[in-house]
Design a protein around this motif. Sequence first.
Motif, PDB file in Angstrom:
ATOM      1  N   GLN A 134       0.011  13.573   2.095  1.00 34.59           N
ATOM      2  CA  GLN A 134      -0.242  13.577   3.538  1.00 34.59           C
ATOM      3  C   GLN A 134      -1.558  12.865   3.856  1.00 34.59           C
ATOM      4  O   GLN A 134      -1.642  12.084   4.816  1.00 34.59           O
ATOM      5  CB  GLN A 134      -0.289  15.023   4.050  1.00 34.59           C
ATOM      6  N   LYS A 135      -2.588  13.125   3.058  1.00 30.90           N
ATOM      7  CA  LYS A 135      -3.891  12.498   3.287  1.00 30.90           C
ATOM      8  C   LYS A 135      -3.800  10.977   3.155  1.00 30.90           C
ATOM      9  O   LYS A 135      -4.324  10.239   3.999  1.00 30.90           O
ATOM     10  CB  LYS A 135      -4.916  13.039   2.285  1.00 30.90           C
ATOM     11  N   TYR A 175      -1.153   9.127   3.431  1.00 30.66           N
ATOM     12  CA  TYR A 175      -0.332   8.625   4.536  1.00 30.66           C
ATOM     13  C   TYR A 175      -1.209   8.407   5.776  1.00 30.66           C
ATOM     14  O   TYR A 175      -1.140   7.354   6.421  1.00 30.66           O
ATOM     15  CB  TYR A 175       0.800   9.613   4.845  1.00 30.66           C
ATOM     16  N   ARG A 176      -2.042   9.407   6.095  1.00 35.48           N
ATOM     17  CA  ARG A 176      -2.905   9.283   7.265  1.00 35.48           C
ATOM     18  C   ARG A 176      -3.913   8.147   7.073  1.00 35.48           C
ATOM     19  O   ARG A 176      -4.223   7.410   8.018  1.00 35.48           O
ATOM     20  CB  ARG A 176      -3.678  10.588   7.516  1.00 35.48           C
ATOM     21  N   ASP A 184      -4.202   5.225   9.706  1.00 35.12           N
ATOM     22  CA  ASP A 184      -5.442   5.145  10.480  1.00 35.12           C
ATOM     23  C   ASP A 184      -6.215   3.860  10.178  1.00 35.12           C
ATOM     24  O   ASP A 184      -6.813   3.257  11.078  1.00 35.12           O
ATOM     25  CB  ASP A 184      -6.332   6.357  10.187  1.00 35.12           C
TER      26      ASP A 184
END
Length: 345
Positions: A6-7, A9-10, A14
Amino acid sequence: MHPLEQKIYRTIVDQELFDQGARLVIGVSGGPDSMALLHLLAALRPSFPCSPVAVYVDHGLRPGETPAECQAVEQAAGILDLPFETICVDTEKCSRERGLSLEHAARELRYAALEEVAGRYRASRLAVAHTADDQVEEVLIRLLRGSGRCGLSGMRMRRGRVIRPLLATPKADLLRYLQDRNIAFCQDSSNRDRRFLRNRIRLDLLPLLEREYDPGVRKALLKTAENLAEDEAFLDSQTADAWQRLVRPTNPVPTGEPGYLLERSGLCVLHPALQRRLVERLLWELGARPRYEHIIMVLTAARQGTIGSELHLSQGLRVEVQRDFLSFSYPRGRGSWRGRLSGSI
């Protein structure tokens, strides 16, 4: 989805590291960092479609270990249903012929190999597995070598086609991810070879600083690099604005070499920091290494040079002083030659 997935992916979204559907070439050595990167990017395909290609580069330095590493990467790529490529390079020969350290030669050849694979697969990005720990080491290396603000801002998460999705991630987080996902990896024995400066920093200097001076030194160095990177981004934007206002291309000489005109008055009213950066960028654009003394010579010519006089820089680059401009060109092509086209400064 695993928290680290998840990290990352962000981070990709971003930082706009690549677009959905992009073809990625991933440098995978078989070590923990690059194996984690390979599996993380593969795991994100359902959420953020991409087409990774795993590439193992054999530097020819550890014949006793590289076959097992190559096999581990190939097996991982097969399990993940990814294309796999291996490239062999001669690091020792490159080091001898070009007068580079083994570390420098290996890095140059590795990126060249990734670029070659990227060309064949029409890949838009080269993904490498530098971590937050690598960033800390890099900042210290550059500090010891006397780097300026730009160097001390460290590596970028994206520079050109190269992306570093793990640059804000500590190695400890990657090791936990590998354990959670039961992912095997190899250990590179050269990572403990103290002949290499990076290893001495990792094994000796950083533990000493943490033990004797500040246990939070890693976070402090990362914050310093982050702050300097923000400053660099601002200065880059100011330099780009000055470039648009003050620099114009000229018609290439018959040899095809580029040329530029730089407005003298506009240059001289800039802040000195922007003056240096603008001239530095101009020299890079012309394919000339921007040595500090050359930058100062150009700035002196802009302020005080006599009309018609000229500077002789490296590889045939000439800077002629005109009334309103400095003219940068290779009047006889790229290559050293003696003599003057006009006067001298």
